[in-house]
Scaffold this motif. Structure first.
Motif, PDB file in Angstrom:
ATOM      1  N   MET A 158       0.595  -1.219  -0.317  1.00 31.36           N
ATOM      2  CA  MET A 158       0.197   0.051   0.069  1.00 31.36           C
ATOM      3  C   MET A 158       0.894   1.259   0.229  1.00 31.36           C
ATOM      4  SD  MET A 158      -3.429  -0.709   3.121  1.00 31.36           S
ATOM      5  CE  MET A 158      -2.834  -1.014   3.692  1.00 31.36           C
ATOM      6  N   SER A 159       0.377   2.184  -0.512  1.00 31.41           N
ATOM      7  CA  SER A 159       1.226   3.253  -1.144  1.00 31.41           C
ATOM      8  C   SER A 159       0.079   4.934  -0.250  1.00 31.41           C
ATOM      9  CB  SER A 159       1.601   3.987  -2.705  1.00 31.41           C
ATOM     10  OG  SER A 159       0.798   4.074  -2.789  1.00 31.41           O
ATOM     11  N   ARG A 160       0.918   5.877   0.705  1.00 25.56           N
ATOM     12  CA  ARG A 160       0.281   6.983   1.146  1.00 25.56           C
ATOM     13  C   ARG A 160      -0.349   7.772   0.458  1.00 25.56           C
ATOM     14  NH1 ARG A 160      -1.850   8.621   5.603  1.00 25.56           N
ATOM     15  NH2 ARG A 160      -0.148   6.841   6.587  1.00 25.56           N
ATOM     16  N   VAL A 161      -1.495   8.114  -0.054  1.00 23.26           N
ATOM     17  CA  VAL A 161      -2.024   8.930  -0.682  1.00 23.26           C
ATOM     18  C   VAL A 161      -1.660  10.551  -0.220  1.00 23.26           C
ATOM     19  CG1 VAL A 161      -4.106   9.634  -2.600  1.00 23.26           C
ATOM     20  CG2 VAL A 161      -3.128   7.320  -1.859  1.00 23.26           C
ATOM     21  N   PHE A 162      -1.422  11.627  -0.984  1.00 24.10           N
ATOM     22  CA  PHE A 162      -1.623  12.484  -1.008  1.00 24.10           C
ATOM     23  C   PHE A 162      -2.453  13.817  -2.104  1.00 24.10           C
ATOM     24  CE2 PHE A 162       2.356  11.218   1.102  1.00 24.10           C
ATOM     25  CZ  PHE A 162       2.471  11.600   2.351  1.00 24.10           C
ATOM     26  N   ALA A 163      -3.259  14.489  -1.627  1.00 26.71           N
ATOM     27  CA  ALA A 163      -4.200  14.666  -2.061  1.00 26.71           C
ATOM     28  C   ALA A 163      -5.000  15.803  -1.896  1.00 26.71           C
ATOM     29  CB  ALA A 163      -5.594  13.920  -3.321  1.00 26.71           C
ATOM     30  N   VAL A 164      -5.766  16.870  -2.343  1.00 23.69           N
ATOM     31  CA  VAL A 164      -6.157  17.741  -2.168  1.00 23.69           C
ATOM     32  C   VAL A 164      -7.908  17.911  -2.910  1.00 23.69           C
ATOM     33  CG1 VAL A 164      -6.482  20.917  -2.112  1.00 23.69           C
ATOM     34  CG2 VAL A 164      -4.252  19.534  -1.744  1.00 23.69           C
ATOM     35  N   TRP A 165      -8.544  18.068  -2.034  1.00 22.46           N
ATOM     36  CA  TRP A 165     -10.253  17.623  -2.536  1.00 22.46           C
ATOM     37  C   TRP A 165     -10.748  18.578  -2.812  1.00 22.46           C
ATOM     38  CZ3 TRP A 165     -14.690  19.258   1.080  1.00 22.46           C
ATOM     39  CH2 TRP A 165     -15.718  18.750   0.343  1.00 22.46           C
ATOM     40  N   HIS A 166     -12.046  18.930  -3.772  1.00 19.59           N
ATOM     41  CA  HIS A 166     -12.695  19.725  -3.931  1.00 19.59           C
ATOM     42  C   HIS A 166     -14.064  19.502  -3.886  1.00 19.59           C
ATOM     43  CE1 HIS A 166     -14.464  23.497  -6.063  1.00 19.59           C
ATOM     44  NE2 HIS A 166     -14.599  22.655  -7.062  1.00 19.59           N
ATOM     45  N   GLY A 167     -15.129  20.162  -3.331  1.00 18.46           N
ATOM     46  CA  GLY A 167     -16.662  19.786  -3.144  1.00 18.46           C
ATOM     47  C   GLY A 167     -17.329  20.008  -4.297  1.00 18.46           C
ATOM     48  N   GLY A 168     -17.053  21.091  -4.882  1.00 18.59           N
ATOM     49  CA  GLY A 168     -18.003  21.587  -6.180  1.00 18.59           C
ATOM     50  C   GLY A 168     -17.793  23.112  -5.652  1.00 18.59           C
ATOM     51  N   SER A 169     -18.871  23.991  -6.410  1.00 21.71           N
ATOM     52  CA  SER A 169     -18.902  25.408  -6.270  1.00 21.71           C
ATOM     53  C   SER A 169     -19.132  25.644  -4.700  1.00 21.71           C
ATOM     54  CB  SER A 169     -20.046  25.467  -7.260  1.00 21.71           C
ATOM     55  OG  SER A 169     -21.307  25.791  -6.605  1.00 21.71           O
ATOM     56  N   ASP A 223      -7.250  15.798  -6.349  1.00 15.59           N
ATOM     57  CA  ASP A 223      -6.223  16.599  -7.053  1.00 15.59           C
ATOM     58  C   ASP A 223      -4.920  15.769  -5.970  1.00 15.59           C
ATOM     59  OD1 ASP A 223      -7.452  17.267  -8.787  1.00 15.59           O
ATOM     60  OD2 ASP A 223      -7.030  19.100  -8.455  1.00 15.59           O
ATOM     61  N   VAL A 224      -4.767  14.518  -6.625  1.00 20.12           N
ATOM     62  CA  VAL A 224      -3.792  13.283  -6.269  1.00 20.12           C
ATOM     63  C   VAL A 224      -1.516  13.229  -6.359  1.00 20.12           C
ATOM     64  CG1 VAL A 224      -3.261  10.865  -5.816  1.00 20.12           C
ATOM     65  CG2 VAL A 224      -5.112  11.343  -6.484  1.00 20.12           C
ATOM     66  N   TYR A 225      -1.465  14.052  -5.781  1.00 20.98           N
ATOM     67  CA  TYR A 225      -0.303  14.411  -5.747  1.00 20.98           C
ATOM     68  C   TYR A 225       1.199  12.900  -5.729  1.00 20.98           C
ATOM     69  CZ  TYR A 225      -1.586  19.696  -5.403  1.00 20.98           C
ATOM     70  OH  TYR A 225      -2.672  20.172  -5.960  1.00 20.98           O
ATOM     71  N   PRO A 226       1.547  13.215  -6.847  1.00 21.99           N
ATOM     72  CA  PRO A 226       3.089  12.122  -6.640  1.00 21.99           C
ATOM     73  C   PRO A 226       4.100  12.483  -5.098  1.00 21.99           C
ATOM     74  CG  PRO A 226       3.901  13.545  -8.376  1.00 21.99           C
ATOM     75  CD  PRO A 226       2.021  13.866  -7.839  1.00 21.99           C
ATOM     76  N   ALA A 227       3.997  11.383  -4.197  1.00 22.58           N
ATOM     77  CA  ALA A 227       4.907  11.500  -3.149  1.00 22.58           C
ATOM     78  C   ALA A 227       6.385  10.446  -3.580  1.00 22.58           C
ATOM     79  CB  ALA A 227       4.483  12.221  -1.932  1.00 22.58           C
ATOM     80  N   GLU A 228       7.385  10.702  -2.487  1.00 23.30           N
ATOM     81  CA  GLU A 228       8.093   9.199  -2.258  1.00 23.30           C
ATOM     82  C   GLU A 228       8.458   9.942  -0.902  1.00 23.30           C
ATOM     83  OE1 GLU A 228      11.905   9.211  -5.256  1.00 23.30           O
ATOM     84  OE2 GLU A 228       9.866   9.407  -6.911  1.00 23.30           O
ATOM     85  N   ARG A 229       9.220   8.850  -0.102  1.00 31.23           N
ATOM     86  CA  ARG A 229       9.491   8.590   1.346  1.00 31.23           C
ATOM     87  C   ARG A 229      11.098   8.932   1.164  1.00 31.23           C
ATOM     88  NH1 ARG A 229       6.536   6.447   5.778  1.00 31.23           N
ATOM     89  NH2 ARG A 229       8.229   6.974   7.205  1.00 31.23           N
ATOM     90  N   SER A 230      10.931  10.048   2.618  1.00 28.67           N
ATOM     91  CA  SER A 230      11.851  10.365   2.624  1.00 28.67           C
ATOM     92  C   SER A 230      12.474  11.066   3.840  1.00 28.67           C
ATOM     93  CB  SER A 230      12.235  11.700   2.232  1.00 28.67           C
ATOM     94  OG  SER A 230      13.480  12.851   2.053  1.00 28.67           O
ATOM     95  N   GLY A 231      12.604   9.805   4.831  1.00 24.36           N
ATOM     96  CA  GLY A 231      13.069   9.366   6.078  1.00 24.36           C
ATOM     97  C   GLY A 231      11.912   9.174   7.063  1.00 24.36           C
ATOM     98  N   ARG A 232      11.904  10.136   7.736  1.00 21.06           N
ATOM     99  CA  ARG A 232      10.179  10.074   8.399  1.00 21.06           C
ATOM    100  C   ARG A 232       9.480  10.680   7.755  1.00 21.06           C
ATOM    101  NH1 ARG A 232      10.814  10.714  15.052  1.00 21.06           N
ATOM    102  NH2 ARG A 232       8.321   9.185  13.912  1.00 21.06           N
TER     103      ARG A 232
END
Length: 118
Positions: free
Chosen positions: A1-12, A84-93
């Protein structure tokens, strides 16, 4: 499993969100997709979708903040609801999160989540 980083939008009725102040994280793609559906469907009822806030340090690396907790999402337009999902890589903690999203997730007409690559 990989952690997901995202910004949510709910409409107008909701702002588009900002990467540094509104980013959230889920433990997996499955959890993030479920959160997208629940936010569009729960309306005035508080729902804890296991999202964690994301806090950026001075170097721009992301760390997990406090759980977001049970929140009501009134006035969400399901047809306009997205992550909107942003790619992320683990960097230590912490994680190195890209400055640009790689995917936009929207709700599909038959109960799925449509993934559009940028």
């Amino acid at each position: 499993m990989s952690r997901v980083f995202a910004v949510w939008h709910g409409g107008s009725g909701y702002g588009l969100g900002d990467m540094f102040s509104d980013m959230e994280s889920w433990s997996s793609r499955r959890a993030a997709k479920a959160a997208l559906w629940h936010r569009a469907d729960t309306g005035m009822y508080p729902w804890d979708d296991d999202a964690r806030s994301v806090e950026f340090d001075g170097d721009g690396r992301a760390g997990l903040g406090a759980p977001v907790g049970a929140i009501a999402y009134p006035g969400v337009e399901a047809a306009e609801c997205s992550l909107d999902v942003y790619p992320a890589e683990r960097s230590g903690r912490k994680w190195s999160v890209s400055g640009y999203p790689s995917e936009r997730w929207t709700l599909g007409p038959r109960g799925g989540v449509h993934v559009e690559s940028y």
